[in-house]
Motif scaffolding. Structure first.
Motif, short mmCIF file in Angstrom:
data_model
loop_
_atom_site.label_atom_id
_atom_site.label_comp_id
_atom_site.label_asym_id
_atom_site.label_seq_id
_atom_site.Cartn_x
_atom_site.Cartn_y
_atom_site.Cartn_z
N GLU A 1 -16.76 5.16 -0.63
CA GLU A 1 -15.32 4.92 -0.65
C GLU A 1 -14.58 6.17 -0.19
N SER A 2 -13.31 5.96 0.11
CA SER A 2 -12.47 7.09 0.52
C SER A 2 -11.12 6.97 -0.17
N THR B 1 -10.10 -7.33 1.22
CA THR B 1 -10.03 -7.52 2.67
C THR B 1 -8.61 -7.27 3.18
N LYS B 2 -7.64 -7.77 2.44
CA LYS B 2 -6.24 -7.58 2.84
C LYS B 2 -5.87 -6.09 2.77
N MET C 1 -5.19 7.30 -3.69
CA MET C 1 -5.97 6.31 -4.43
C MET C 1 -7.02 5.73 -3.50
N THR C 2 -8.03 5.11 -4.09
CA THR C 2 -9.00 4.38 -3.29
C THR C 2 -8.43 3.00 -2.95
N ALA C 3 -9.00 2.37 -1.95
CA ALA C 3 -8.57 1.02 -1.58
C ALA C 3 -8.78 0.07 -2.75
N LYS C 4 -9.87 0.25 -3.47
CA LYS C 4 -10.16 -0.60 -4.63
C LYS C 4 -9.06 -0.46 -5.69
N ILE D 1 0.85 -1.20 0.00
CA ILE D 1 0.00 0.00 0.00
C ILE D 1 0.88 1.25 0.00
N MET D 2 1.86 1.27 0.87
CA MET D 2 2.74 2.44 0.95
C MET D 2 3.49 2.66 -0.36
N ALA D 3 3.98 1.58 -0.95
CA ALA D 3 4.72 1.70 -2.21
C ALA D 3 3.81 2.21 -3.33
N THR D 4 2.57 1.73 -3.35
CA THR D 4 1.62 2.16 -4.37
C THR D 4 1.28 3.64 -4.18
N LEU D 5 0.99 4.03 -2.96
CA LEU D 5 0.68 5.44 -2.69
C LEU D 5 1.91 6.33 -2.91
N GLY D 6 3.08 5.82 -2.56
CA GLY D 6 4.31 6.58 -2.78
C GLY D 6 4.55 6.84 -4.26
N GLN D 7 4.19 5.88 -5.08
CA GLN D 7 4.39 6.03 -6.53
C GLN D 7 3.30 6.88 -7.18
#
Length: 166
Positions: free
Chosen positions: A96-97, A70-71, A56-59, A46-52
């Motif tokens: 969603e958020s 769920t994960k 973003m939404t969780a989906k 999650i951190m790597a995805t947001l860092g890049q």
């Protein structure tokens, strides 16, 4: 000696070998961020995805990182509790958020990026530059083919009235 075609030699089965490689590499790298920041593999993804990509939404994170919702949800909650990500309501869709790194999360991410790159360099060390480029091309092609096969299987299942099993 005749090979028994009803048996599958797991150690030579490509999906198994790729999974072993991925799991081994992932767990080795996880040791770095687990020791330093007590971050799990899903939390790091999650951190790597947001860092890049930024917020973003969780989906969207789940789709990009191939993690089940769920994960993603559990890992996001743990990161939010530790003030590494911030959750902001989506005013267009209140179901969603958006998730984004906090300043603390950004600092952790930025401190781990050089470690992650160093790890990959060490993992690829036995390969020369041409082998690295070839591996990259092969992985891209295999990923595309696996996605195509998955789409075809899902399409087949839906036309037969069944559901695709995972």
């Amino acid at each position: 000696m005749t090979q028994d075609k009803t048996l599958l030699e797991l150690e030579g089965f490509l999906p198994y070998r790729l999974n072993i490689l991925a799991e081994s590499a992932s767990q080795s790298l996880a040791g770095i961020y687990r020791r330093r920041y007590r971050i799990s593999v899903p939390e790091w993804r999650i951190m790597a995805t947001l860092g890049q990509f930024g917020a973003m939404t969780a989906k969207e994170i789940g789709q990009h990182s191939r993690m089940h919702k769920t994960k993603v949800s559990r890992a996001a909650a743990a990161l939010e509790e530790r003030h590494m990500i911030l959750r902001t309501a989506n005013t267009r869709d209140m179901r969603e958020s958006f998730l984004d790194l906090t300043p603390r999360g950004t600092d952790v991410y930025r401190s781990l990026v050089p470690e992650a790159r160093k790890f990959v360099d060490a993992l690829l060390n036995p390969l020369d530059e041409s082998e690295r480029l070839l591996l990259d091309r092969l992985l891209t092609r295999l990923t595309q083919q696996a996605e195509l096969l998955s789409e075809n299987l899902q399409r087949e299942a839906s036309t037969k009235g069944g559901t695709a099993a995972g």
